[in-house]
Design a protein around this motif. Structure first.
Motif, short mmCIF file in Angstrom:
data_model
loop_
_atom_site.label_atom_id
_atom_site.label_comp_id
_atom_site.label_asym_id
_atom_site.label_seq_id
_atom_site.Cartn_x
_atom_site.Cartn_y
_atom_site.Cartn_z
N ALA A 241 22.80 81.87 -20.40
CA ALA A 241 24.07 82.84 -20.48
C ALA A 241 25.05 82.43 -19.36
O ALA A 241 26.37 82.64 -19.22
N GLU A 242 24.75 81.75 -18.25
CA GLU A 242 25.62 81.17 -17.14
C GLU A 242 26.51 80.00 -17.76
O GLU A 242 27.46 79.78 -16.91
N LEU A 243 26.25 79.46 -18.86
CA LEU A 243 27.05 78.56 -19.22
C LEU A 243 28.40 79.28 -19.92
O LEU A 243 29.64 78.55 -20.02
N TRP A 244 28.44 80.42 -20.11
CA TRP A 244 29.52 80.92 -20.55
C TRP A 244 30.36 81.82 -19.65
O TRP A 244 31.30 82.62 -19.65
N PHE B 173 18.58 69.15 -14.24
CA PHE B 173 18.02 69.73 -15.35
C PHE B 173 17.51 70.92 -15.45
O PHE B 173 16.65 70.95 -14.41
N VAL B 174 17.62 71.80 -16.18
CA VAL B 174 16.93 73.21 -16.00
C VAL B 174 16.54 73.60 -17.39
O VAL B 174 17.06 73.45 -18.20
N VAL B 175 15.04 74.04 -17.07
CA VAL B 175 14.76 74.99 -18.18
C VAL B 175 15.02 76.35 -18.03
O VAL B 175 14.69 76.80 -16.98
N PRO B 176 15.97 76.98 -18.79
CA PRO B 176 16.64 78.48 -18.45
C PRO B 176 15.45 79.45 -18.18
O PRO B 176 14.19 79.21 -18.93
N GLU B 177 15.73 80.51 -17.67
CA GLU B 177 15.04 81.49 -17.33
C GLU B 177 14.58 82.34 -18.64
O GLU B 177 13.42 82.67 -19.09
N GLU B 178 15.55 82.22 -19.79
CA GLU B 178 15.14 82.82 -21.19
C GLU B 178 14.29 81.68 -21.77
O GLU B 178 13.75 82.15 -22.88
N GLY B 179 14.18 80.53 -21.45
CA GLY B 179 13.48 79.68 -22.22
C GLY B 179 14.00 78.40 -22.77
O GLY B 179 15.42 78.43 -22.85
N ARG C 223 27.03 75.26 -7.40
CA ARG C 223 25.96 76.19 -7.40
C ARG C 223 25.02 75.83 -8.20
O ARG C 223 25.00 74.64 -8.99
N GLU C 224 23.89 76.44 -8.26
CA GLU C 224 22.90 76.40 -9.26
C GLU C 224 22.84 77.16 -10.73
O GLU C 224 23.49 78.35 -10.58
N LEU C 225 22.43 76.41 -11.54
CA LEU C 225 22.58 77.22 -13.03
C LEU C 225 21.17 77.73 -13.32
O LEU C 225 19.94 76.80 -13.12
N LYS C 226 20.82 78.88 -13.68
CA LYS C 226 19.29 79.34 -14.07
C LYS C 226 19.15 79.85 -15.52
O LYS C 226 18.17 79.94 -15.90
N GLY D 210 35.93 75.10 -21.00
CA GLY D 210 36.65 73.74 -21.18
C GLY D 210 35.69 72.56 -20.53
O GLY D 210 36.01 71.58 -20.72
N ARG D 211 34.59 72.92 -19.77
CA ARG D 211 33.78 72.11 -19.25
C ARG D 211 32.35 72.01 -19.98
O ARG D 211 31.65 71.65 -18.92
N VAL D 212 32.00 72.72 -20.87
CA VAL D 212 30.90 72.78 -21.62
C VAL D 212 30.50 71.95 -22.78
O VAL D 212 31.71 72.57 -23.53
N THR D 213 29.74 71.24 -23.11
CA THR D 213 29.38 70.83 -24.38
C THR D 213 28.08 71.20 -24.97
O THR D 213 27.14 71.75 -23.93
N LEU D 214 28.09 71.34 -26.33
CA LEU D 214 26.74 71.61 -26.98
C LEU D 214 26.51 70.56 -27.95
O LEU D 214 27.32 69.74 -28.39
#
Length: 373
Positions: free
Chosen positions: A168-171, A263-269, A162-165, A177-181
């Motif tokens: 917040a969708e990272l959570w 690569f996405v620039v999130p809606e929140e910025g 799916r698409e990430l926008k 267990g599939r996310v890094t910061l």
């Protein structure tokens, strides 16, 4: 005396404006020393020791450039040259490139010189308006962006399905267990605050603590796989990670091998940042250094550099140069929003207020305890 200065809010290592300059040897010594990061300049395809844009400067001006790729980490480089600067000594470098959050520290300490913009007509004319007024350096008198970039979200669209926008969708539970910061405080905090709707140009301590609490809970739930440096690239490429905090320039390189990476620039910025050219105190070839900075703001030169490094070009006029190229791949770069952000993307980009020296110790301690540093 040092204690008294610190008590007045003035760093003991602060250098007054009148003590920053030295006799300029540029007229009689046509050379300069330029310290940069590795792989951050164009090289010749057949001879990696040649740097076409740098060679063109020397051929045009007669100024030879001793170019060293000695900056691997902002703090490490700070530690290398700070003894000289705080003791009013030469660093042996006329031009350096550091990230803006570190550039802010140099400016606060009075360790860099103001550039003479009358010698830099290209900078005055072509510098991206969105990069002209960082909070730490009003008018960009002491720093000029070398390259810029975006800290946003990278993800594998095919594997995620799916698409990430948004941040917040990272959570979402399915990404546990599939996310890094990013592990660095300065590299990570702005995007995470933006995900909470914070205006990062004027964030406050409460915003920071609220963000830290959220990340701490995600660590405790094992939602965040780990904190990384640039090694997130490997995790994303192998599929061990489905989404991560990432730099725009890295993702362009990844996409060349794996078109499923987005690569996405999130809606929140997202955060717009720069790594900037600066002239340290007592540099002996200041005018030569100013000339080199201006050379890289010629749209033709900026376009050549942008085509090689693939970060956000701080010279928007370089877009037309690339678009006119007879090479299809080169011309396509002019339409890449990660090199030349469009108006829609720019509205979601912000330059974060830097962490002040008074805030840093407390915030770094809090963040490093979460990250495990």
């Amino acid at each position: 005396m040092a204690a008294a200065l610190a008590g007045c809010g003035v760093p003991a290592a602060y250098v007054e404006p009148g003590d920053r300059g030295a006799a300029d040897r540029s007229g009689r010594d046509r050379s300069l020393d330029f310290a940069n990061w590795p792989l951050y300049i164009d090289t010749d395809d057949e001879n990696a020791t040649r740097r076409p844009t740098l060679d063109a400067f020397s051929e045009r001006t007669g100024i030879s450039v001793r170019y060293t790729e000695e900056i691997n980490d902002n703090d490490e480089f700070f530690g290398k040259i700070s003894p000289a600067l705080m003791n009013h000594q030469e660093t042996g470098r006329d031009l350096i490139v550091v990230s803006d959050w570190m550039a802010a520290r140099f400016v606060r300490l009075g360790w860099v010189q103001e550039m003479d913009r009358t010698r830099q007509p290209n900078v005055a004319k072509y510098l991206d308006p969105q990069l002209r007024t960082p909070a730490f350096d009003e008018g960009r008198r002491r720093s000029v962006p070398w390259q810029s970039g975006i800290t946003g979200i990278a993800y594998n669209r095919r594997k995620l399905g799916r698409e990430l926008k948004s941040t917040a969708e990272l959570w979402a539970p399915g990404l546990r267990g599939r996310v890094t910061l990013l592990s660095g405080l300065d590299e990570s905090f702005a995007l995470l605050m933006q995900g909470d709707g914070v205006d990062v140009t004027k964030w406050q301590a409460d915003d920071f603590h609220r963000m830290s609490d959220q990340v701490r809970r995600l660590v405790e739930k094992k939602h965040i796989r780990r904190f990384t440096g640039n090694d997130y690239i490997k995790d994303l490429a192998t599929g061990d990670v489905l989404a991560c905090q990432a730099y725009s320039g890295d993702v362009i390189q990844l996409q060349a091998d794996n078109p499923d990476i987005e690569f996405v620039v999130p809606e929140e910025g997202a955060e717009l940042w720069s790594e900037s050219l600066m002239i340290p105190n007592l540099a002996r070839h200041k005018a030569n250094a100013e000339a080199l900075v201006d050379h890289y703001y010629d749209p033709e030169v900026a376009a050549e550099l942008a085509a090689w490094v693939n970060y956000v070009c701080p010279v928007p006029a370089a877009r037309d140069v690339l678009a006119s190229s007879k090479d299809e791949e080169t011309a396509a770069l002019a339409e890449d929003p990660l090199i030349f952000p469009d108006d829609g993307m720019r509205k979601r980009l912000a330059i974060a207020r830097d962490i002040t020296s008074q805030e840093r110790q407390t915030f770094a301690k809090e963040w490093n305890a979460i990250v495990g540093l």
